[in-house]
Design an enzyme around this catalytic site. Structure first.
Site, PDB file in Angstrom:
ATOM      1  N   GLU A 179       0.808  -1.235   0.000  1.00 53.25           N
ATOM      2  CA  GLU A 179       0.000   0.000   0.000  1.00 53.25           C
ATOM      3  C   GLU A 179       0.839   1.283   0.000  1.00 53.25           C
ATOM      4  OE1 GLU A 179      -2.727  -0.400   3.278  1.00 53.25           O
ATOM      5  OE2 GLU A 179      -3.416  -2.361   2.618  1.00 53.25           O
ATOM      6  N   GLU A 293      -6.165 -10.884  -0.866  1.00 50.23           N
ATOM      7  CA  GLU A 293      -6.942 -10.629   0.360  1.00 50.23           C
ATOM      8  C   GLU A 293      -8.448 -10.604   0.061  1.00 50.23           C
ATOM      9  OE1 GLU A 293      -5.448  -7.270   2.602  1.00 50.23           O
ATOM     10  OE2 GLU A 293      -3.371  -7.708   2.092  1.00 50.23           O
TER      11      GLU A 293
HETATM   12  O1  G3I Z   1      -3.264  -8.926  19.248  1.00 50.74           O
HETATM   13  C1  G3I Z   1      -3.783  -7.760  19.871  1.00 50.74           C
HETATM   14  C2  G3I Z   1      -4.350  -8.083  21.203  1.00 50.74           C
HETATM   15  O2  G3I Z   1      -3.313  -8.532  22.037  1.00 50.74           O
HETATM   16  C3  G3I Z   1      -5.034  -6.834  21.767  1.00 50.74           C
HETATM   17  O3  G3I Z   1      -5.641  -7.159  22.979  1.00 50.74           O
HETATM   18  C4  G3I Z   1      -6.085  -6.317  20.801  1.00 50.74           C
HETATM   19  C5  G3I Z   1      -6.750  -5.038  21.303  1.00 50.74           C
HETATM   20  O4  G3I Z   1      -7.175  -4.238  20.226  1.00 50.74           O
HETATM   21  O5  G3I Z   1      -5.456  -6.029  19.596  1.00 50.74           O
HETATM   22  C6  G3I Z   1      -4.866  -7.181  18.988  1.00 50.74           C
HETATM   23  O6  G3I Z   1      -4.269  -6.802  17.805  1.00 50.74           O
HETATM   24  C7  G3I Z   1      -5.134  -6.504  16.705  1.00 50.74           C
HETATM   25  C8  G3I Z   1      -4.795  -7.441  15.581  1.00 50.74           C
HETATM   26  O7  G3I Z   1      -5.555  -7.095  14.445  1.00 50.74           O
HETATM   27  C9  G3I Z   1      -5.047  -8.912  15.928  1.00 50.74           C
HETATM   28  O8  G3I Z   1      -6.408  -9.125  16.122  1.00 50.74           O
HETATM   29  C10 G3I Z   1      -4.902  -5.076  16.311  1.00 50.74           C
HETATM   30  O9  G3I Z   1      -5.374  -4.203  17.347  1.00 50.74           O
HETATM   31  C11 G3I Z   1      -5.632  -4.781  15.019  1.00 50.74           C
HETATM   32  O10 G3I Z   1      -5.256  -3.484  14.552  1.00 50.74           O
HETATM   33  C12 G3I Z   1      -5.249  -5.786  13.975  1.00 50.74           C
HETATM   34  O11 G3I Z   1      -6.004  -5.512  12.807  1.00 50.74           O
HETATM   35  C13 G3I Z   1      -5.483  -6.037  11.609  1.00 50.74           C
HETATM   36  C14 G3I Z   1      -5.213  -4.882  10.623  1.00 50.74           C
HETATM   37  O12 G3I Z   1      -4.793  -5.409   9.377  1.00 50.74           O
HETATM   38  C15 G3I Z   1      -4.095  -3.967  11.130  1.00 50.74           C
HETATM   39  O13 G3I Z   1      -2.877  -4.668  11.255  1.00 50.74           O
HETATM   40  C16 G3I Z   1      -6.497  -7.004  11.032  1.00 50.74           C
HETATM   41  O14 G3I Z   1      -6.606  -8.149  11.890  1.00 50.74           O
HETATM   42  C17 G3I Z   1      -6.028  -7.473   9.656  1.00 50.74           C
HETATM   43  O15 G3I Z   1      -7.027  -8.276   9.066  1.00 50.74           O
HETATM   44  C18 G3I Z   1      -5.762  -6.243   8.770  1.00 50.74           C
HETATM   45  O16 G3I Z   1      -5.263  -6.710   7.544  1.00 50.74           O
HETATM   46  C19 G3I Z   1      -5.072  -5.727   6.502  1.00 50.74           C
HETATM   47  C20 G3I Z   1      -3.854  -6.159   5.697  1.00 50.74           C
HETATM   48  O17 G3I Z   1      -2.742  -6.304   6.532  1.00 50.74           O
HETATM   49  C21 G3I Z   1      -3.553  -5.142   4.587  1.00 50.74           C
HETATM   50  N1  G3I Z   1      -4.719  -4.951   3.752  1.00 50.74           N
HETATM   51  C22 G3I Z   1      -5.954  -4.585   4.462  1.00 50.74           C
HETATM   52  C23 G3I Z   1      -6.253  -5.640   5.535  1.00 50.74           C
HETATM   53  C24 G3I Z   1      -7.576  -5.332   6.227  1.00 50.74           C
HETATM   54  O18 G3I Z   1      -7.501  -4.133   6.925  1.00 50.74           O
END
Ligand code: G3I
Length: 388
Positions: A179, A293
């Site tokens: 991105e 994705e």
């Molecule tokens: O693991 C922690 C946990 O310990 C904590 O208690 C909790 C509280 O919010 O957060 C957890 O982490 C989260 C993680 O997902 C695992 O569930 C993060 O906050 C959250 O921001 C994270 O979101 C991910 C997001 O990317 C940001 O990294 C989504 O799962 C994931 O599906 C999403 O994936 C992205 C691709 O990388 C790029 N393209 C878009 C796609 C969708 O947004």
């Protein structure tokens, strides 16, 4: 570029053979040709294993199908782990290879969770891809406190080197940069005004690809982006900017093997010529295309009736795949998770949802691990495309 037939028969050009991604040859036996008949009821998801799986249908048509995975779930939910192993030929960790998860501090690399998934993938004859070595949304707080740009540059190079060497010869592909284009930021080339851009300058993209190649000579190096799938002017402009960037990289001798089309779709939107032309342009550059994705957001669908909603979601899959899959450059199709139980779309904050009280159903298996209309849309789309 390898044809799909060669791709399956001879491997990816990496250390892997794609035979591994299909599992045993028995998986292919009796694979239905063009059946769009859905079983009236599926007693258990195990009924769709082996030759009836997405993995087998994809492989029979020259593709590798797989999914993103939230790693802790594989340990916690044995049924879901079985479903993954039955349906997927390739896995990608949703989060655990991003900087924020992998680099809790400057000194530490948290390889435990992704190594666990790699072992799981090996036990189940699957491939694994890496996501991602550089993303504006995953920049740890500790690196933002460093003032020296030279030091940030050194940490960037060291990070990519360490991570790629750790998995050298093991990953099918890496999303090296994710991105990097954002036309609204009004920078030259449409580049995003990210932490990496601001500290390393526009050549951070070339640097990332050169560094990854030096650390792992055989892995497929990928540029991955979203907002390029539809027929709108915005999507067309972003496609143009990515193609321009990639042509520049090729002219400068930057090692790049593939383009990721994230494929986060919206129910009911038009998907057709725009993405088909884009994939063909990438094909003409001699690069592979990975649908990395795939899912369908149906937050805008007015009705709450689940069968009607599912039908719109499935049609969106079908329209998009009908445009994308005929091009032989397309080698991988990954959904962004396998079950609605774990989709990121249901964990978005309510400010990002039009209907915060309604769970989405964007994936091939629902929250109870029962196949949805998406499963059949994927299966039938694979079946319509020949091994070429
Ligand atoms: O693991 C922690 C946990 O310990 C904590 O208690 C909790 C509280 O919010 O957060 C957890 O982490 C989260 C993680 O997902 C695992 O569930 C993060 O906050 C959250 O921001 C994270 O979101 C991910 C997001 O990317 C940001 O990294 C989504 O799962 C994931 O599906 C999403 O994936 C992205 C691709 O990388 C790029 N393209 C878009 C796609 C969708 O947004």
């Amino acid at each position: 570029m390898l044809s799909r037939r060669e791709f399956i028969a001879r491997g990816t050009g990496t250390a892997f053979t794609f035979a591994a991604a299909a599992g045993s040859t028995g998986l292919l036996a009796g694979c239905a040709k063009n059946s769009s008949t859905h079983p009236p009821t599926v007693a258990s998801f195990h009924d769709l294993a082996g030759s009836r799986s997405l993995r087998a249908h994809a492989r029979r048509h020259g593709l590798i199908y797989g999914s993103a995975v939230v790693i802790p779930v594989v340990k916690e939910n044995a049924d879901f782990a079985s479903l993954l192993s039955e349906q997927c030929g390739i896995l990608v960790p949703s989060n655990e290879l991003k900087w924020v998860a992998l680099r809790p501090s400057r000194e530490a690399f948290n390889f435990g969770p992704p190594d666990f998934l790699y072992d799981f993938s090996q036990r189940n004859h699957m491939l694994m891809r890496g996501h991602t070595l550089c993303w504006h949304q995953s920049v740890p707080a500790w690196i933002k406190t460093i003032d020296s740009k030279d030091e940030i540059r050194q940490i960037f190079v060291d990070h990519i080197t360490t991570v790629c060497k750790h998995y050298a010869g093991k990953m099918q592909s890496w999303d090296v940069v994710n991105e990097a284009i954002e036309p609204d930021d009004k920078l030259p080339g449409g580049l995003r005004k990210s932490f990496w851009y601001e500290n390393l300058g526009p050549d951070y993209i070339d640097l990332a690809f050169h560094t990854a190649r030096a650390a792992d000579p055989s892995v497929k190096l990928t540029y991955n982006d979203y907002g390029i799938e539809g027929d709108s002017d915005n999507d067309a402009e972003k496609r143009r900017l990515i193609l321009e960037m990639v042509k520049g990289m090729k002219n400068r001798g930057v090692p790049i093997d593939a383009i990721g089309v994230q494929s986060h779709l919206n129910a009911g939107e038009e998907y057709g010529q725009g993405v088909a032309d884009y994939i063909e342009a990438i094909h003409q550059l001699g690069l592979e295309v990975y649908l990395t994705e795939l899912d369908v957001n149906d937050d805008s669908t007015a009705t709450d009736d689940v069968p009607q909603r599912d039908a719109v979601v499935a049609k969106t899959y079908t329209d998009f795949l009908t445009a994308a899959l005929p091009n032989p450059a397309v080698k991988l199709v990954l959904t962004w998770d396998l079950s609605d139980k774990y989709t990121w779309l249901n964990s978005l904050g309510s400010h990002r949802k039009k209907r915060p009280n309604r769970d989405q159903r964007p994936l091939p298996f629902d929250a109870d691990l029962k196949p949805t209309d998406c499963f059949y849309a994927l299966r039938d789309s694979f079946n319509r495309h020949k091994l070429v």
